[in-house]
Design an enzyme around this catalytic site. Structure first.
Site, short mmCIF file in Angstrom:
data_model
loop_
_atom_site.label_atom_id
_atom_site.label_comp_id
_atom_site.label_asym_id
_atom_site.label_seq_id
_atom_site.Cartn_x
_atom_site.Cartn_y
_atom_site.Cartn_z
N TYR A 161 0.70 -1.13 0.13
CA TYR A 161 0.10 0.09 -0.12
C TYR A 161 0.92 1.32 0.22
CZ TYR A 161 -4.65 2.19 0.60
OH TYR A 161 -5.72 3.13 0.70
N LYS A 168 -2.85 8.46 3.28
CA LYS A 168 -3.90 8.40 3.98
C LYS A 168 -3.67 9.04 5.40
CE LYS A 168 -6.70 6.48 1.19
NZ LYS A 168 -7.68 7.39 0.31
P1 NAD Z 1 -12.55 3.78 -7.59
O1 NAD Z 1 -11.41 3.59 -8.53
O2 NAD Z 1 -13.76 3.54 -8.10
O3 NAD Z 1 -12.61 5.40 -7.42
C1 NAD Z 1 -11.31 6.09 -7.37
C2 NAD Z 1 -11.73 7.57 -7.98
O4 NAD Z 1 -10.81 8.50 -8.04
C3 NAD Z 1 -12.02 7.32 -9.44
O5 NAD Z 1 -13.40 8.05 -9.84
C4 NAD Z 1 -11.06 8.22 -10.12
O6 NAD Z 1 -11.24 8.86 -11.56
C5 NAD Z 1 -10.93 9.20 -8.96
N1 NAD Z 1 -9.35 10.00 -9.41
C6 NAD Z 1 -8.29 9.44 -9.34
N2 NAD Z 1 -7.42 10.52 -9.62
C7 NAD Z 1 -8.36 11.67 -9.98
C8 NAD Z 1 -7.71 13.11 -10.17
N3 NAD Z 1 -6.64 13.61 -10.68
N4 NAD Z 1 -8.72 13.87 -10.36
C9 NAD Z 1 -10.32 13.46 -10.07
N5 NAD Z 1 -10.54 12.27 -9.79
C10 NAD Z 1 -9.44 11.43 -9.68
O7 NAD Z 1 -12.00 3.14 -6.23
P2 NAD Z 1 -12.45 3.21 -4.86
O8 NAD Z 1 -11.85 1.91 -3.98
O9 NAD Z 1 -13.99 3.52 -4.81
O10 NAD Z 1 -12.05 4.43 -4.12
C11 NAD Z 1 -12.50 5.49 -3.55
C12 NAD Z 1 -11.91 5.94 -2.14
O11 NAD Z 1 -11.96 4.92 -1.23
C13 NAD Z 1 -10.23 6.38 -2.54
O12 NAD Z 1 -9.96 7.53 -1.71
C14 NAD Z 1 -9.74 5.08 -1.85
O13 NAD Z 1 -8.35 5.14 -1.32
C15 NAD Z 1 -10.67 4.81 -0.64
N6 NAD Z 1 -10.63 3.33 -0.05
C16 NAD Z 1 -10.76 2.52 -0.75
C17 NAD Z 1 -10.81 0.94 -0.22
C18 NAD Z 1 -10.99 0.09 -1.03
O14 NAD Z 1 -10.78 -1.26 -0.58
N7 NAD Z 1 -11.48 -0.10 -2.38
C19 NAD Z 1 -10.73 1.01 1.09
C20 NAD Z 1 -10.25 2.20 1.87
C21 NAD Z 1 -10.48 3.37 1.22
#
Ligand code: NAD
Length: 261
Positions: A161, A168
């Site tokens: 990670y 984060k």
């Molecule tokens: P996802 O890939 O569906 O969403 C990530 C989003 O970030 C996408 O819509 C992408 O277009 C956007 N993004 C990236 N760079 C960008 C930029 N420069 N400008 C505008 N948008 C941008 O994945 P997700 O897992 O739904 O992620 C959403 C959030 O949840 C993130 O912050 C991720 O770290 C967090 N998160 C995810 C998990 C997991 O296991 N999936 C766990 C904890 C936290």
């Protein structure tokens, strides 16, 4: 569905890439509660995807802005919230569901992280929250609520990670600092920390399947959590149910974070 009425409220949910995105689950619960939504996007491909999702649901009170928003660009952020101001006149809730690090930084050793990968990860995944919250709060006349999504790699080491854990940690600090500064204006700022969910971003982390297995083995609930469960926690924080909560990181991880061994 959850007995919460957000009719008359306006929300921005940033980070819908596709139907697996956690942001999409948040948009679904907010829409279900009656909120009017603005769903920004990064690329023309995401725009088409979001428009298809909205059409599939038959939603009417959801707007997709005419231009993309790359959160690495101040001008794009200003343009997005200026659009929200023109469309809705105000804002009540903002969900920031955005993170990015170059792929090479999400495999191999953390000590090899390049200066550029570090800069990009912190800029897109943490600074964007500061800049967007500033712009969102300016539209939250009389109060509002902001939520971002973090991950427990801010507190403990999750191999691979890597720099996203550093991002984060910065994001969670930003939650507390922004909560402190915006609280007097009745703007609340919180984070949800989900367990691992299979999304496009998550699958970019090497060994992500092992993370999920660890949670199934060791979390008190003995399972992985669902996008909708993050959506419900976000709904609590973004609605009046969370009226006394700010500066908090709410773990939605089946209890994994409480375990010592
Ligand atoms: P996802 O890939 O569906 O969403 C990530 C989003 O970030 C996408 O819509 C992408 O277009 C956007 N993004 C990236 N760079 C960008 C930029 N420069 N400008 C505008 N948008 C941008 O994945 P997700 O897992 O739904 O992620 C959403 C959030 O949840 C993130 O912050 C991720 O770290 C967090 N998160 C995810 C998990 C997991 O296991 N999936 C766990 C904890 C936290």
């Amino acid at each position: 569905m959850y007995g919460i009425d957000l009719s008359g409220k306006v929300g921005v949910v940033a980070g819908v890439a596709n139907r697996w995105s956690i942001a999409w689950a948040i948009a679904q619960v907010l829409h279900e509660a009656g909120a009017r939504l603005v769903l920004p996007y990064l690329s023309a491909r995401e725009q088409r995807g979001i428009e298809k999702l909205i059409a599939g649901e038959g939603w009417e009170n959801v707007v997709v802005p005419p231009e993309p928003c790359n959160v690495g660009e101040d001008a794009d952020i200003q343009r997005l919230f200026a659009f929200v101001g023109r469309e809705a006149g105000r804002l009540d809730c903002f969900a920031h569901c955005i993170a990015f690090a170059p792929t090479e930084a999400l495999r191999g050793e953390y000590n090899k992280t390049s200066r550029e990968a570090f800069r990009i990860a912190l800029d897109i995944s943490a600074y964007s929250f500061v800049a967007m919250t500033r712009a969102a709060a300016a539209l939250m006349d009389g109060g509002g609520s902001v939520v971002t999504l973090t991950f427990m790699a801010s507190e403990k080491v999750f191999p691979a990670y890597n720099v996203m854990g550093t991002a984060k940690a910065a994001l969670e600090h930003a939650v507390r600092q922004l909560a402190s500064e915006l609280g007097p204006g009745n703007v609340r700022v919180n984070a949800v920390s989900p367990g691992p969910i299979s999304t496009a971003s998550a699958r970019g982390v090497k060994g992500f399947g092992d993370f999920q297995q660890m949670y199934r083995d060791r979390a008190p609930l003995r399972r992985n959590i669902l996008q909708e469960e993050v959506g419900k926690a976000a709904l609590f924080l973004l609605s009046d149910l969370g009226s006394g909560v700010t500066g908090e990181v709410v773990h939605v991880d089946g209890g994994y974070h409480i375990m010592g061994v």
